[in-house]
Design a protein around this motif. Sequence first.
Motif, PDB file in Angstrom:
ATOM      1  N   ASP A  79      68.889 -12.404  49.359  1.00  0.00           N
ATOM      2  CA  ASP A  79      67.901 -13.021  50.250  1.00  0.00           C
ATOM      3  C   ASP A  79      66.655 -13.444  49.472  1.00  0.00           C
ATOM      4  OD1 ASP A  79      69.468 -12.749  52.521  1.00  0.00           O
ATOM      5  OD2 ASP A  79      68.645 -10.777  53.027  1.00  0.00           O
ATOM      6  N   TYR A  80      66.240 -12.609  48.544  1.00  0.00           N
ATOM      7  CA  TYR A  80      65.076 -12.936  47.729  1.00  0.00           C
ATOM      8  C   TYR A  80      65.357 -14.166  46.871  1.00  0.00           C
ATOM      9  CZ  TYR A  80      61.034 -12.193  44.673  1.00  0.00           C
ATOM     10  OH  TYR A  80      59.858 -12.342  43.977  1.00  0.00           O
ATOM     11  N   ARG A  81      66.557 -14.216  46.288  1.00  0.00           N
ATOM     12  CA  ARG A  81      66.912 -15.367  45.469  1.00  0.00           C
ATOM     13  C   ARG A  81      67.016 -16.639  46.319  1.00  0.00           C
ATOM     14  NH1 ARG A  81      69.567 -11.580  41.817  1.00  0.00           N
ATOM     15  NH2 ARG A  81      68.995 -12.137  39.657  1.00  0.00           N
ATOM     16  N   ALA A  82      67.490 -16.504  47.554  1.00  0.00           N
ATOM     17  CA  ALA A  82      67.560 -17.674  48.432  1.00  0.00           C
ATOM     18  C   ALA A  82      66.173 -18.266  48.646  1.00  0.00           C
ATOM     19  CB  ALA A  82      68.191 -17.287  49.773  1.00  0.00           C
ATOM     20  N   ASN A  83      65.189 -17.401  48.821  1.00  0.00           N
ATOM     21  CA  ASN A  83      63.810 -17.882  48.956  1.00  0.00           C
ATOM     22  C   ASN A  83      63.313 -18.496  47.653  1.00  0.00           C
ATOM     23  OD1 ASN A  83      61.175 -17.965  50.482  1.00  0.00           O
ATOM     24  ND2 ASN A  83      60.561 -16.694  48.756  1.00  0.00           N
ATOM     25  N   ASP A  99      71.336 -20.722  52.085  1.00  0.00           N
ATOM     26  CA  ASP A  99      72.167 -19.599  52.522  1.00  0.00           C
ATOM     27  C   ASP A  99      72.250 -18.559  51.412  1.00  0.00           C
ATOM     28  OD1 ASP A  99      74.000 -17.898  53.636  1.00  0.00           O
ATOM     29  OD2 ASP A  99      75.609 -19.370  53.810  1.00  0.00           O
ATOM     30  N   ALA A 100      72.001 -17.307  51.750  1.00  0.00           N
ATOM     31  CA  ALA A 100      72.061 -16.226  50.767  1.00  0.00           C
ATOM     32  C   ALA A 100      73.498 -15.857  50.420  1.00  0.00           C
ATOM     33  CB  ALA A 100      71.323 -14.998  51.284  1.00  0.00           C
ATOM     34  N   GLY A 101      74.443 -16.278  51.232  1.00  0.00           N
ATOM     35  CA  GLY A 101      75.846 -16.011  50.932  1.00  0.00           C
ATOM     36  C   GLY A 101      76.251 -16.689  49.639  1.00  0.00           C
ATOM     37  N   GLY A 102      76.901 -15.964  48.768  1.00  0.00           N
ATOM     38  CA  GLY A 102      77.313 -16.522  47.491  1.00  0.00           C
ATOM     39  C   GLY A 102      76.263 -16.416  46.407  1.00  0.00           C
ATOM     40  N   LEU A 103      75.100 -15.854  46.736  1.00  0.00           N
ATOM     41  CA  LEU A 103      74.065 -15.677  45.724  1.00  0.00           C
ATOM     42  C   LEU A 103      74.134 -14.274  45.132  1.00  0.00           C
ATOM     43  CD1 LEU A 103      70.938 -17.451  47.256  1.00  0.00           C
ATOM     44  CD2 LEU A 103      72.796 -18.399  45.877  1.00  0.00           C
ATOM     45  N   LEU A 104      73.599 -14.140  43.930  1.00  0.00           N
ATOM     46  CA  LEU A 104      73.606 -12.866  43.231  1.00  0.00           C
ATOM     47  C   LEU A 104      72.705 -11.843  43.912  1.00  0.00           C
ATOM     48  CD1 LEU A 104      73.334 -13.946  39.487  1.00  0.00           C
ATOM     49  CD2 LEU A 104      75.227 -12.666  40.494  1.00  0.00           C
ATOM     50  N   ALA A 129      61.786 -25.772  37.159  1.00  0.00           N
ATOM     51  CA  ALA A 129      60.943 -24.599  37.398  1.00  0.00           C
ATOM     52  C   ALA A 129      61.834 -23.380  37.491  1.00  0.00           C
ATOM     53  CB  ALA A 129      60.135 -24.759  38.689  1.00  0.00           C
ATOM     54  N   LYS A 130      61.369 -22.276  36.903  1.00  0.00           N
ATOM     55  CA  LYS A 130      62.164 -21.047  37.001  1.00  0.00           C
ATOM     56  C   LYS A 130      61.269 -19.843  37.203  1.00  0.00           C
ATOM     57  CE  LYS A 130      62.678 -19.649  32.112  1.00  0.00           C
ATOM     58  NZ  LYS A 130      63.674 -19.273  31.081  1.00  0.00           N
ATOM     59  N   PHE A 131      61.831 -18.868  37.880  1.00  0.00           N
ATOM     60  CA  PHE A 131      61.186 -17.565  38.046  1.00  0.00           C
ATOM     61  C   PHE A 131      61.798 -16.668  36.991  1.00  0.00           C
ATOM     62  CE2 PHE A 131      60.368 -13.415  39.905  1.00  0.00           C
ATOM     63  CZ  PHE A 131      59.078 -13.564  40.409  1.00  0.00           C
ATOM     64  N   ARG A 132      60.992 -16.294  36.005  1.00  0.00           N
ATOM     65  CA  ARG A 132      61.523 -15.596  34.836  1.00  0.00           C
ATOM     66  C   ARG A 132      61.571 -14.089  35.017  1.00  0.00           C
ATOM     67  NH1 ARG A 132      57.845 -18.176  30.121  1.00  0.00           N
ATOM     68  NH2 ARG A 132      56.338 -18.236  31.811  1.00  0.00           N
ATOM     69  N   ASN A 133      62.648 -13.494  34.516  1.00  0.00           N
ATOM     70  CA  ASN A 133      62.674 -12.051  34.361  1.00  0.00           C
ATOM     71  C   ASN A 133      61.606 -11.703  33.317  1.00  0.00           C
ATOM     72  OD1 ASN A 133      63.409  -9.488  33.004  1.00  0.00           O
ATOM     73  ND2 ASN A 133      65.177  -9.548  34.370  1.00  0.00           N
TER      74      ASN A 133
END
Length: 264
Positions: free
Chosen positions: A247-251, A234-239, A174-178
């Motif tokens: 934080d949004y990508r972590a969710n 963890d949001a650390g290390g995420l884009l 599953a992906k959240f697409r641009n």
Amino acid sequence: MYETHYHRASSVEDAVKQMSDAGEGKYLSGGMTLIATMKQRLAQPSDLIDLRHIDGLRGISVNGRTVRIGAATTHAEVAASAEIAAVCPALTSLAQVIGDPHVRHMGTIGGSIANNDPAADYPAAMLALDAVIITNGREIKAGDFFTGLFSTALEDGEIVTAVRFDAPEKAGYAKFRNPASRYAMTGVFVAKTSDGVRVAVTGAGSDGVFRHEGLEAALAADFSADALGSVTVDAGGLLSDIHAGADYRANLVKVMARRAVAAA
């Protein structure tokens, strides 16, 4: 676009020779990223060695549960493969949501993984499926192949010729697409085998595709979407970029993981 010299390789050996003769050559296998960067004058290869017409690099074979896909096989061919769908429908589903029809009919699986775009779909599948990347000189486990943003273990002149993996018991993607590029702002591939569960995330990591041990542990104990409720990402290390913060990508990682498990 800067001036370049185009070569159509007739074999892997011919491609390697032409690359050795080139000044600053690049292999071309679909060109969905390379041609775009050349048009923007962000890349200036002296020579392009086209791999798409090498017969030995195309084709799909399924022997029992073992799947082998030639590197020059297009996304559209993977998406339409009844053989792959019979043993690993998650991979055909993944291929069906790559880009648009033009991209799917030109882009190749080998080009995608060799480029290793941090938002590409196939790296997550290869990592979660514990695939083997086959080159003209060796075989590399996916976990050793992807080494960072746009970086792989490929050596100079080395060519990806195929990928191979054993179909899992269950898998989902599953992906959240641009909405513009259709690249994954976050994509999660989940695969369950007799050896355990592997979860790979693309589009979210600041260092490219990665596995998430917390999600894997939760699903190993209970392979259900509900099992992921207590997992912390963890949001650390995420884009964090103009499209979404860390934080949004972590969710999104948790949300996409739940959807991938449901799809599986």
